[in-house]
Enzyme design. Structure first.
Site, PDB file in Angstrom:
ATOM      1  N   HIS A   1      37.460  37.450  37.121  1.00  0.00           N
ATOM      2  CA  HIS A   1      36.225  37.900  36.463  1.00  0.00           C
ATOM      3  C   HIS A   1      36.364  37.994  34.945  1.00  0.00           C
ATOM      4  O   HIS A   1      35.380  38.279  34.266  1.00  0.00           O
ATOM      5  CB  HIS A   1      35.819  39.254  37.030  1.00  0.00           C
ATOM      6  CG  HIS A   1      36.834  40.321  36.703  1.00  0.00           C
ATOM      7  ND1 HIS A   1      38.110  40.304  37.238  1.00  0.00           N
ATOM      8  CD2 HIS A   1      36.777  41.382  35.884  1.00  0.00           C
ATOM      9  CE1 HIS A   1      38.788  41.324  36.750  1.00  0.00           C
ATOM     10  NE2 HIS A   1      38.011  42.013  35.914  1.00  0.00           N
ATOM     11  N   ASP A   2      37.571  37.821  34.408  1.00  0.00           N
ATOM     12  CA  ASP A   2      37.788  37.865  32.958  1.00  0.00           C
ATOM     13  C   ASP A   2      37.978  36.471  32.368  1.00  0.00           C
ATOM     14  O   ASP A   2      38.103  36.334  31.143  1.00  0.00           O
ATOM     15  CB  ASP A   2      39.064  38.654  32.619  1.00  0.00           C
ATOM     16  CG  ASP A   2      38.971  40.123  32.966  1.00  0.00           C
ATOM     17  OD1 ASP A   2      37.858  40.673  32.967  1.00  0.00           O
ATOM     18  OD2 ASP A   2      40.036  40.724  33.226  1.00  0.00           O
TER      19      ASP A   2
ATOM     20  N   GLU B   1      48.042  43.850  37.661  1.00  0.00           N
ATOM     21  CA  GLU B   1      47.596  42.976  36.568  1.00  0.00           C
ATOM     22  C   GLU B   1      48.512  43.264  35.373  1.00  0.00           C
ATOM     23  O   GLU B   1      48.509  44.357  34.826  1.00  0.00           O
ATOM     24  CB  GLU B   1      46.145  43.279  36.192  1.00  0.00           C
ATOM     25  CG  GLU B   1      45.613  42.287  35.159  1.00  0.00           C
ATOM     26  CD  GLU B   1      44.455  42.823  34.321  1.00  0.00           C
ATOM     27  OE1 GLU B   1      43.701  42.009  33.778  1.00  0.00           O
ATOM     28  OE2 GLU B   1      44.316  44.051  34.197  1.00  0.00           O
TER      29      GLU B   1
ATOM     30  N   ASP C   1      40.146  47.910  43.630  1.00  0.00           N
ATOM     31  CA  ASP C   1      40.642  47.809  42.265  1.00  0.00           C
ATOM     32  C   ASP C   1      41.016  49.211  41.803  1.00  0.00           C
ATOM     33  O   ASP C   1      40.176  50.121  41.837  1.00  0.00           O
ATOM     34  CB  ASP C   1      39.525  47.232  41.369  1.00  0.00           C
ATOM     35  CG  ASP C   1      40.068  46.317  40.288  1.00  0.00           C
ATOM     36  OD1 ASP C   1      41.044  46.722  39.640  1.00  0.00           O
ATOM     37  OD2 ASP C   1      39.503  45.224  40.089  1.00  0.00           O
TER      38      ASP C   1
ATOM     39  N   ASP D   1      44.715  47.510  37.857  1.00  0.00           N
ATOM     40  CA  ASP D   1      44.233  47.092  36.546  1.00  0.00           C
ATOM     41  C   ASP D   1      45.251  47.453  35.453  1.00  0.00           C
ATOM     42  O   ASP D   1      45.743  48.590  35.406  1.00  0.00           O
ATOM     43  CB  ASP D   1      42.905  47.833  36.283  1.00  0.00           C
ATOM     44  CG  ASP D   1      42.119  47.270  35.118  1.00  0.00           C
ATOM     45  OD1 ASP D   1      41.735  46.098  35.189  1.00  0.00           O
ATOM     46  OD2 ASP D   1      41.884  48.014  34.139  1.00  0.00           O
TER      47      ASP D   1
HETATM   48  O1  TEU Z   1      41.577  43.400  31.962  1.00  0.00           O
HETATM   49  C1  TEU Z   1      42.621  43.593  31.049  1.00  0.00           C
HETATM   50  C2  TEU Z   1      42.518  42.877  29.801  1.00  0.00           C
HETATM   51  O2  TEU Z   1      43.434  42.980  29.018  1.00  0.00           O
HETATM   52  C3  TEU Z   1      41.311  42.068  29.530  1.00  0.00           C
HETATM   53  O3  TEU Z   1      40.426  42.817  28.795  1.00  0.00           O
HETATM   54  C4  TEU Z   1      41.681  40.829  28.835  1.00  0.00           C
HETATM   55  O4  TEU Z   1      42.313  41.096  27.627  1.00  0.00           O
HETATM   56  C5  TEU Z   1      40.513  39.993  28.523  1.00  0.00           C
HETATM   57  O5  TEU Z   1      39.625  40.062  29.576  1.00  0.00           O
HETATM   58  C6  TEU Z   1      40.948  38.569  28.344  1.00  0.00           C
HETATM   59  O6  TEU Z   1      39.891  37.729  28.503  1.00  0.00           O
HETATM   60  C7  TEU Z   1      41.309  44.408  32.882  1.00  0.00           C
HETATM   61  C8  TEU Z   1      40.094  44.023  33.687  1.00  0.00           C
HETATM   62  O7  TEU Z   1      40.377  42.881  34.445  1.00  0.00           O
HETATM   63  C9  TEU Z   1      38.927  43.855  32.754  1.00  0.00           C
HETATM   64  O8  TEU Z   1      37.782  43.392  33.402  1.00  0.00           O
HETATM   65  C10 TEU Z   1      38.678  45.187  32.115  1.00  0.00           C
HETATM   66  O9  TEU Z   1      37.683  45.062  31.145  1.00  0.00           O
HETATM   67  C11 TEU Z   1      39.927  45.761  31.464  1.00  0.00           C
HETATM   68  O10 TEU Z   1      41.086  45.657  32.283  1.00  0.00           O
HETATM   69  C12 TEU Z   1      39.745  47.238  31.214  1.00  0.00           C
HETATM   70  O11 TEU Z   1      39.732  47.919  32.431  1.00  0.00           O
END
Ligand code: TEU
Ligand code: CA
Length: 557
Positions: free
Chosen positions: A328-329, A254, A110, A212
């Protein structure tokens, strides 16, 4: 004898190894704990490589394992070239890389370079004062005319995106938590340092990067521009030239902001940028215009199908799709799009089928392959995620009731995906011998990997079959996508066609039986490929599908 598929003249797109690969995402903190401290780690991952080899995946995408104070579970990096002690050591990472390679599995890391941790040496230096050589690694601005933040930019985790630094009298930008200061990509020294770091990892033999929030690196905060800044693609092309060119790796960006047009900029074959990007339209399509994911709209299959069809068509000649339900989000796929109660098993299988039979590279999020479900938390202190905890505070201040917040969090909080991987029916699902950093889901008694591997009819074996089919059938990798019954609220029906081969996929998203008239084009006879209830090799004018039943068959002419 049939033509070997690698010689199939109908394949127009230049072949890439990652076209027929399946990626498995590991969230290290929640995957497998080897030493009983309640936190998943690299030796834990090594101990599960046989399981992953059995599943048949080609690539592991590892969520961040680098040194980090873990304000955002590792998406806040304090040293890009070291491993967080709770996850292991660089030697253990090397061992993981080597042992995965022996099994034909590549490791994608990542790349979190929109921001660092405030514990990163660069930021510690930058904070020393306006004339420190690292000051310009970050984005500093004088206060606005009222003495407050320079403007109204908001953090994705809630509140102002600007944090005041009293000693220097300036604000720094953080699009995520205040402990995640944004890097200044306009500074060529930042870009150089990132490229050097990427080459350092690539030289160690990793299989690529997941990048990311890469669509944010070209931000111009003074113009309120965050995503898709004017130099975004220049930066990615420079990165490609300096690190990725001449290396045969997988890169996936992403990009919450991507559109079908901009997807071609990122992944077009002449663009020298990325292999593919993640688009999120099927996710955000169910978010409320005002309250976002904390108040979601009802499920709408017609809208969902139209998103997928649009993306399948848009990238059919150039570019490449990534295919995913969860990460994971995001909430657990079967809870979000399927039925995680009575029809958990068939709905998890059907979701897998409709996704894996499309054109693109499929991603499986840990636990999805055994049909893991959302976390049934009832109190806010069971949640650990910074976004959930921040939003809880802000939404309650704004008048949302605690019960309504928990309802939204149950549906969409990022912690739904972060409960420990369920390996056995033992305590904490066999994830740890100690106390897990976040509570395990109580349903490990019947939803666990050991049981799934033993049972030939499990969700696990269904995924295994889909992953194998992609390797043996070019039509699944390269076939043209065509959807039917677009307005049907419960049925997802499409075909994939390549040369003389066609795959037909019919899937029910209903809790009750559904009878349909099939379009003439799909009335056919063939070989059953994968199914939820029983193999079907003949399609006539009518068919009745059981709840969440899906079938797919291959026709040759
Ligand atoms: O996620 C990007 C992001 O925009 C997320 O915070 C999203 O808005 C939210 O999870 C929606 O549910 C990436 C990573 O995948 C996330 O885990 C990180 O927290 C974020 O970037 C910051 O690095
Ligand atoms: Ca551990």
């Amino acid at each position: 004898m049939s033509t070997p598929t690698h010689l199939n003249p109908a394949v127009a797109t230049k072949r890439q190894w990652w076209h027929s690969s399946t990626v498995y995402q590991i969230y290290p903190r929640s995957f497998a704990d080897s030493n009983g401290d309640g936190i998943g780690d690299i030796p834990g991952i090594i101990s599960k490589l046989d399981y992953l080899e059995n599943l048949g995946i080609d690539v592991i995408w590892l969520s961040p394992i680098y040194a980090s104070p873990m304000d955002d579970n590792g998406y806040d990096i304090s040293n890009y070239q070291d491993i967080a002690p709770e996850f292991g050591t660089l030697d253990e990472f090397r061992e993981l890389l080597a042992k995965a390679k022996e099994r034909g599995i590549g490791i994608v890391l990542d790349l979190v370079v929109n921001h660092t941790s405030d514990d990163h040496d660069w930021f510690k230096q930058a904070k020393c004062g306006r004339d420190n050589p690292f000051r310009d690694f970050y984005i500093w601005r004088d206060p606005g005319s009222d003495g407050g933040p320079p403007n109204d930019l908001q953090s994705y985790f809630g509140g102002s995106a600007w944090e005041f630094d009293p000693p220097s009298g300036q604000y720094y930008l953080h699009l995520f938590s205040r402990r995640q200061p944004d890097l200044n990509w306009e500074n060529p020294r930042v870009r150089r340092a990132i490229c050097d770091m990427m080459n350092w990892w690539l030289d160690r033999g990793i299989a690529g990067f997941r990048m990311d929030v890469i669509d944010l690196i070209g931000k111009q905060p003074d113009r309120m521009i965050t995503a898709d800044g004017p130099h975004l693609h220049d930066y990615i092309q420079e990165m490609h030239r300096e690190t990725l060119a001449r290396r045969d790796v997988l890169t996936v960006g992403e990009t919450w902001s991507v559109t079908p047009d901009s997807a071609l900029l990122y992944s077009g074959r002449e663009r020298q940028e990325l292999s593919m990007v993640f688009q999120f339209e099927h996710v955000t399509q169910r978010w409320d215009e005002v309250f976002g994911k904390w108040r979601s709209k009802p499920f709408d299959l017609v809208a969902l199908k139209s998103v997928f069809s649009k993306w399948q068509q848009a990238l059919s000649e150039d570019g490449w799709n990534s295919l995913f339900w969860g990460n994971h989000d995001l909430p657990r796929a079967v809870s979000r799009y399927g039925n995680d109660g009575e029809f958990r098993v068939p709905s998890a299988k059907t979701l897998a089928t409709v996704l894996h039979m499309m054109r693109g590279t499929p991603y499986v999020y840990q636990g999805e392959e055994i049909g893991m479900t959302n976390a049934p938390f009832t109190a806010i202190d069971q949640y650990k995620d910074i976004e959930t905890l921040n939003m809880h505070r802000l939404h309650l201040e704004a008048g949302l009731s605690p019960e309504d917040f928990i309802t939204g969090a149950n549906m969409n909080s990022r912690d739904n995906a972060r409960t420990p991987m369920q390996w056995t029916d033992g305590s904490h699902g066999g994830f740890t011998t100690g106390t897990p950093w976040i509570e395990a889901n109580g349903n490990a008694g019947h939803i666990n990997a050991a049981a799934a591997v033993r049972d030939e009819t499990s969700v696990f074996h269904h995924y295994r079959k889909l992953i194998t089919l992609r390797k043996t059938h070019d039509v699944i990798v390269y076939g043209r996508f065509q959807s039917y019954l677009d307005q049907h609220p419960e049925i997802f029906l499409y075909t994939r066609t390549l040369g003389g081969e066609r795959v037909t996929v019919i899937a029910s998203f209903s809790d009750t039986p559904v009878a349909i008239d099939l379009p003439a084009e799909v009335q056919t006879e063939g070989e059953a490929l994968v199914w939820t209830h029983e193999p079907v090799s003949q399609l006539g004018k009518e068919i009745t599908l059981r709840p969440w039943e899906s079938i797919s068959l291959l026709t040759r002419n």
